[in-house]
Design a protein around this motif. Structure first.
Motif, mmCIF file in Angstrom:
data_model
loop_
_atom_site.group_PDB
_atom_site.id
_atom_site.type_symbol
_atom_site.label_atom_id
_atom_site.label_comp_id
_atom_site.label_asym_id
_atom_site.label_seq_id
_atom_site.Cartn_x
_atom_site.Cartn_y
_atom_site.Cartn_z
ATOM 1 N N UNK A 120 86.624 -56.985 29.680
ATOM 2 C CA UNK A 120 87.160 -55.758 29.114
ATOM 3 C C UNK A 120 86.537 -54.548 29.796
ATOM 4 N N UNK A 121 85.610 -54.814 30.685
ATOM 5 C CA UNK A 121 84.974 -53.700 31.371
ATOM 6 C C UNK A 121 83.932 -53.009 30.506
ATOM 7 N N UNK A 127 76.592 -50.811 33.440
ATOM 8 C CA UNK A 127 75.797 -49.607 33.613
ATOM 9 C C UNK A 127 74.437 -49.881 34.226
ATOM 10 N N UNK A 128 73.935 -51.075 33.966
ATOM 11 C CA UNK A 128 72.589 -51.364 34.436
ATOM 12 C C UNK A 128 72.562 -51.937 35.837
ATOM 13 N N UNK A 129 73.716 -52.293 36.349
ATOM 14 C CA UNK A 129 73.731 -52.972 37.644
ATOM 15 C C UNK A 129 74.664 -52.301 38.639
ATOM 16 N N UNK A 130 74.380 -52.528 39.915
ATOM 17 C CA UNK A 130 75.232 -51.982 40.965
ATOM 18 C C UNK A 130 76.420 -52.893 41.237
ATOM 19 N N UNK A 131 76.264 -54.164 40.915
ATOM 20 C CA UNK A 131 77.329 -55.122 41.171
ATOM 21 C C UNK A 131 77.137 -56.354 40.311
ATOM 22 N N UNK A 132 78.176 -57.148 40.207
ATOM 23 C CA UNK A 132 78.114 -58.326 39.343
ATOM 24 C C UNK A 132 78.548 -59.577 40.103
ATOM 25 N N UNK A 133 77.735 -60.631 40.010
ATOM 26 C CA UNK A 133 78.098 -61.932 40.564
ATOM 27 C C UNK A 133 78.493 -62.830 39.397
ATOM 28 N N UNK A 142 94.671 -62.933 36.077
ATOM 29 C CA UNK A 142 94.968 -61.716 35.332
ATOM 30 C C UNK A 142 93.698 -60.891 35.092
ATOM 31 N N UNK A 143 92.693 -61.558 34.507
ATOM 32 C CA UNK A 143 91.426 -60.869 34.265
ATOM 33 C C UNK A 143 90.806 -60.431 35.589
ATOM 34 N N UNK A 144 90.961 -61.260 36.614
ATOM 35 C CA UNK A 144 90.407 -60.932 37.923
ATOM 36 C C UNK A 144 90.995 -59.620 38.436
ATOM 37 N N UNK A 145 92.274 -59.425 38.170
ATOM 38 C CA UNK A 145 92.914 -58.192 38.584
ATOM 39 C C UNK A 145 92.226 -56.989 37.960
ATOM 40 N N UNK A 146 91.919 -57.103 36.678
ATOM 41 C CA UNK A 146 91.243 -55.999 36.002
ATOM 42 C C UNK A 146 89.855 -55.761 36.594
ATOM 43 N N UNK A 147 89.166 -56.865 36.896
ATOM 44 C CA UNK A 147 87.827 -56.730 37.486
ATOM 45 C C UNK A 147 87.908 -56.023 38.834
ATOM 46 N N UNK A 151 84.957 -49.985 39.484
ATOM 47 C CA UNK A 151 84.264 -49.434 40.637
ATOM 48 C C UNK A 151 83.041 -50.275 40.985
ATOM 49 N N UNK A 152 82.630 -51.136 40.072
ATOM 50 C CA UNK A 152 81.503 -52.024 40.351
ATOM 51 C C UNK A 152 81.991 -53.225 41.149
ATOM 52 N N UNK A 153 81.394 -53.481 42.302
ATOM 53 C CA UNK A 153 81.837 -54.653 43.070
ATOM 54 C C UNK A 153 81.561 -55.962 42.337
ATOM 55 N N UNK A 154 82.464 -56.906 42.534
ATOM 56 C CA UNK A 154 82.353 -58.209 41.885
ATOM 57 C C UNK A 154 82.476 -59.305 42.940
#
Lengths: 345, 345
Positions: A120-121, A127-133, A142-147, A151-154
């Motif tokens: 859901x973002x 907020x605490x991280x620059x990116x998410x693995x 579908x969810x991947x599209x939202x991710x 602006x945070x890289x995934x």
DNA sequence: CTGAAAGCGCTTACAG
DNA sequence: CTGAAAGCGCTTACAG
């Protein structure tokens, strides 16, 4: 009587950038630039700064740097079952690369509530991280599209998603290697032990491996009999139970493919307990190449888990550097032949 | 044509303490106090702050908090062989407790150079952390004394040192349990496989276990014959080689005690390869209760590694709270009987 | 290439 | 019980 120190006491605690600036006879701005390999710093100035840093044993306060720059230099990682061998191994790889780049790793468990929020973002984590693995989160396109919109890289590990950078093995191909091996040995009564109950999320893993295995058998005109399909729960104990059930069949299989090494470990034990010989009376193939697999003589499909973690972390660093073509990175699997497989008796 | 937003745009990015203060109609100081359960905040005020936090999805910027408070809220951990099962397991326990207390964990490898520096009180590492957990570093009483003088709290895992807070099992006792078990089964030709070459630092582990084992045998009028003493390198492959050497002896032992489960795993394989039956022709005892030990049916001395990590982390948090009586915390070991041991044939 | 200064978002005496 | 204000140690436009 109170003694006054003869000279000014050396600064208590750690040196700050100001100490370095004073020592080097420059401004703090210059120190900051010199230390971060900023261009446009005179070589002689840089040298003076560096030697002051050395003398003062200066190490920048990461908290201050992060606050000032607005960059957390932290990557978040979300994974299910943190304590499993697979996840630990992945984490070691990720951590290795991140640490080297002076990034921190923040680890979260991916229970369903947490996953919901990520998709859901939800701000809290991002907020605490620059990116998410994302490890084995299997959120679907579908969810991947939202991710992808965030602006945070995934970076996704363990699944291929068209709009996200991802790293994963070809599960189907691994299973096909296992099937081919058993067919070449001459087996026809072949069983498959997978598992679903224990997997909250990674449902595609058993699905893909099972499909690949069946495809190869089918191409040889064979199929897995219904009674040869067992659920091993992806645990050692589950694998053992599944093997016992198979051995009690009127006509037991001569070979069994386990979708994970840990299940195969349990099976090896069951075979031994039944007084049978592995690789002789029953052939067993696993999937993973768990660290203990070699010692157990287990034939298995090797996936380089730590390498997957390393590559994932590198891709994340690239993305943070702004260099991030979104694409999938396939990782090779290979069959490791050991003594747990042989010709049917 | 450019549209002006009808109302003020919501703040881009994350909410800050100032947003919360405004929303709740108090000062930032009050928000800070309310959130950290500071006494002397009116209950009604706290409620208003809390609801503003909820509305704004506010999460404090850890970097700013750490910078302002001067506390890094980070604990350093130094351990050898980060990728070993033992260290991973320990780390999971430490991380679990630390994360819960909102502390970060900074991990360093204890190669000899790094250790040197720590014992010299090098600032680099200490400056970044509030406390240090030392795993299997085995620095000896002298260096420990110096560590005890530092203002940074230190907790030692895996060794007992008189002037430091420490957590460890009684290695000697574990070995005695193993010896007792084999004696009770009636074994007299008993071998011991340890290892030294691979252990840069933790030399006391093999020493203590070996001594305990010998003591118990001695009390029964037995001793380990020189040819029954083998080096297994503390690896799976080393254990396998050691077992092979033992089996080739003119008069092989009927029971073998391995100082680690991983070496025992290798041995199980060697026994099987030799066409012998484990627990029948040869009895095998390990040490650890590695996650795979149960599946292998390995009798072993169990040490609760994750619990050791958890306790170590808790002691560190206590020390950081100022509540830190320096003492040793012994952890119980126990013998887990499985099918790898039986009466001599 | 370099410096003065503002600002990052908190915490914490200090004063009330 | 609460607020105004200084300060934590960096980074970064801005100006030179």
């Amino acid at each position: 009587m109170i003694h006054e120190p003869a000279i000014a006491a050396p600064p208590v605690g750690r040196a700050t950038i100001e100490d370095v600036a004073r020592e080097a006879g420059v401004s703090t701005a210059t120190v900051s630039r010199a230390l971060r390999h900023h261009p446009y710093v005179a070589e002689s100035t840089r040298q003076r700064v560096l030697s002051a840093v050395e003398r003062l044993q200066y190490v920048a306060n990461a908290n201050a740097a992060r606050l000032a720059s607005g960059q957390s230099r932290t990557v978040g990682m979300v994974a299910p079952m943190l304590t499993s061998w697979y996840t630990s191994e992945l984490t070691v790889g990720v951590e290795e690369v991140l640490t080297q780049a002076r990034f921190d790793l923040l680890i979260g468990t991916a229970n369903s509530a947490a996953r919901e929020r990520i998709f859901r973002g939800d701000a809290r984590f991002q907020q605490r991280v620059d990116g998410v693995i994302l490890v084995d989160v299997f959120c679907g396109e579908e969810a991947a599209g939202r991710l992808a919109e965030m602006d945070t890289p995934v970076v996704v590990l363990g699944e291929q998603l068209s709009r996200l950078t991802s790293v994963s093995i070809d599960n189907s191909r691994g299973a096909r290697l296992a099937a081919k091996h058993l067919l070449e040995l001459g087996h026809t009564r072949i069983a498959l032990v997978g598992g679903h109950t224990n997997l909250d999320v990674a449902k595609n893993v058993p699905t893909e491996r099972t499909a690949g295995f069946r495809d190869t058998l089918a191409a040889a005109g064979l199929r897995v009999q219904p009674q040869y399909l067992q659920d091993g729960d992806f645990t050692i104990a589950g694998g053992r139970d599944a093997m016992q059930r198979l051995l009690q069949l009127p006509k037991p299989p001569t070979a069994v493919f386990f979708l994970s090494d840990e299940m195969a470990f349990g099976a090896l034990q069951a075979v031994r307990e039944a007084g049978l010989r592995v690789g002789h009376d029953v052939s067993i193939v696993g999937f993973d190449d768990h660290p203990v697999a070699e010692a157990m003589g287990l034939t298995t499909v090797r996936q380089p888990v730590r390498d997957i973690g390393r590559l994932g972390a590198r891709l994340m660093l690239d993305a943070l550097d702004g260099y991030a073509p979104t694409r999938h990175h396939p990782i090779e699997v290979s069959l490791i032949e050991r003594i747990s497989t042989g010709r049917p008796a």
